[in-house]
Design an enzyme around this catalytic site. Structure first.
Site, PDB file in Angstrom:
ATOM      1  N   GLY A  31      -0.035  -0.290 -10.397  1.00  0.00           N
ATOM      2  CA  GLY A  31      -1.442  -0.415 -10.800  1.00  0.00           C
ATOM      3  C   GLY A  31      -2.098   0.962  -9.936  1.00  0.00           C
ATOM      4  CG  HIS A  37       0.345   4.950 -13.694  1.00  0.00           C
ATOM      5  ND1 HIS A  37      -0.687   5.340 -12.678  1.00  0.00           N
ATOM      6  CD2 HIS A  37       1.282   4.377 -13.093  1.00  0.00           C
ATOM      7  CE1 HIS A  37      -0.044   5.206 -11.310  1.00  0.00           C
ATOM      8  NE2 HIS A  37       1.229   4.502 -11.705  1.00  0.00           N
ATOM      9  N   GLY A 147       7.934   7.950 -14.917  1.00  0.00           N
ATOM     10  CA  GLY A 147       7.540   9.404 -14.724  1.00  0.00           C
ATOM     11  C   GLY A 147       8.582  10.072 -13.964  1.00  0.00           C
ATOM     12  CB  SER A 185       0.416  10.694  -6.339  1.00  0.00           C
ATOM     13  OG  SER A 185       0.748   9.570  -5.444  1.00  0.00           O
TER      14      SER A 185
END
Ligand code: PAF
Length: 283
Positions: A31, A37, A147, A185
């Site tokens: 999350g 993402h 990733g 990040s």
């Protein structure tokens, strides 16, 4: 887009889609989603009939001195981003749903997990491989997306998938970066303004190494020395490690042959940033 909570709901939803002949793509996340993402969700959308995003802050991959409670969370925002990127299902289980109180089984990948991030986070990867195995077992995806930013994690999961015959493809997608080169990040929000300005040094250090390899340098000790010099230009940067390893066993190598992974971990205050590049000969 559906929001599911339990394993039973998740299994049922996937089984129904399988009956319709759809392939399933899974994007495992903790999350607090960012563009990195979302690039994985888009890649999954392009290649699968059903796209599942799991959002689960996995307690077992946090060490005793790492602050699980401090990990950022924003489910409403995450749901909006997933919907916009074309996800079909977000699976957001509670910890008690994922782990039985008397759970006694770990999935451990040996050899690839002791160095690099495993050195300062000795229990981290068994937490990752255990939860990812559980996600794979419930969702049964055809493809799962990770990733390159977390290169060690991606290579460890790829090895586990092969060794345990999970029978799915691990797709590793390129790192998504801010304009100044800092890898996206969820932890970047912990950087102070000065830390944030200086953090672009990681990308500059990787660029310096890529430049040396392009110019013909093969000795990893020489490349690592230069990387350390570049990192030292940022007064707030405290390197945790600078390593060059092969991309199969993740073991240190003295010369770059074919390809090698240059991986860095650098502290800014209490925040530990990681980044990496694949050094390739002949590119
Ligand atoms: O990269 C992450 O966010 C996590 O390590 C993962 C793969 C979702 C497992 O909890």
């Amino acid at each position: 887009m559906e929001l599911l909570k339990t394993k039973a709901e998740m299994r049922q939803a996937v089984a129904a889609c399988r009956c319709d002949g759809l392939s399933v793509g899974l994007v495992p996340t903790m999350g607090y989603l960012h563009e990195g993402h979302i690039s994985l969700v888009r890649a999954a959308r392009a290649e699968n009939g059903l796209v599942v995003v799991s959002i689960f802050v996995n307690p077992t991959q946090f060490g005793p001195s790492e602050d699980l409670a401090r990990y950022p969370r924003d489910l409403e925002r995450d749901l909006a981003l997933c919907r916009e990127a074309g996800a079909d299902i977000v699976w957001n289980p509670e910890a008690a749903e994922m782990y039985a109180e008397d759970a006694a089984t770990w999935v451990v990948v040996e050899g690839l997990t002791e160095r690099l991030c495993g050195e300062s986070r000795p229990t981290h990867f068994r937490g990752v491989t255990t939860v990812v195995s559980k996600l794979f077992n419930v969702v049964r995806p055809d493809r799962a997306y990770f990733g390159q930013k977390d290169a060690q994690q991606a290579f460890v999961v790829r090895r586990m998938t092969q060794d345990l015959d999970f029978g799915l493809d691990i797709v590793i997608c390129p790192t998504v970066r801010e304009a100044d080169g800092l890898a996206m990040s969820s932890r970047n929000i912990f950087l102070s303004p000065e830390d944030r300005t200086q953090a672009s040094v990681l990308r500059r250090a990787l660029d310096a190494a890529e430049g040396m390899v392009a110019a013909g340098e093969r000795r990893t000790a020489t490349i690592k020395e230069r990387v350390q010099q570049v990192l030292a230009e940022a007064s707030l940067a405290r390197p945790d490690y600078v390593e060059i390893v092969d991309t199969n066993r993740l073991q240190p190598t003295e010369v770059v042959e074919g390809e090698a992974l240059l991986a860095l971990a650098v502290f800014f205050g209490r925040t530990r940033l990681i980044d990496n590049t694949i050094l390739r000969i002949g590119l």
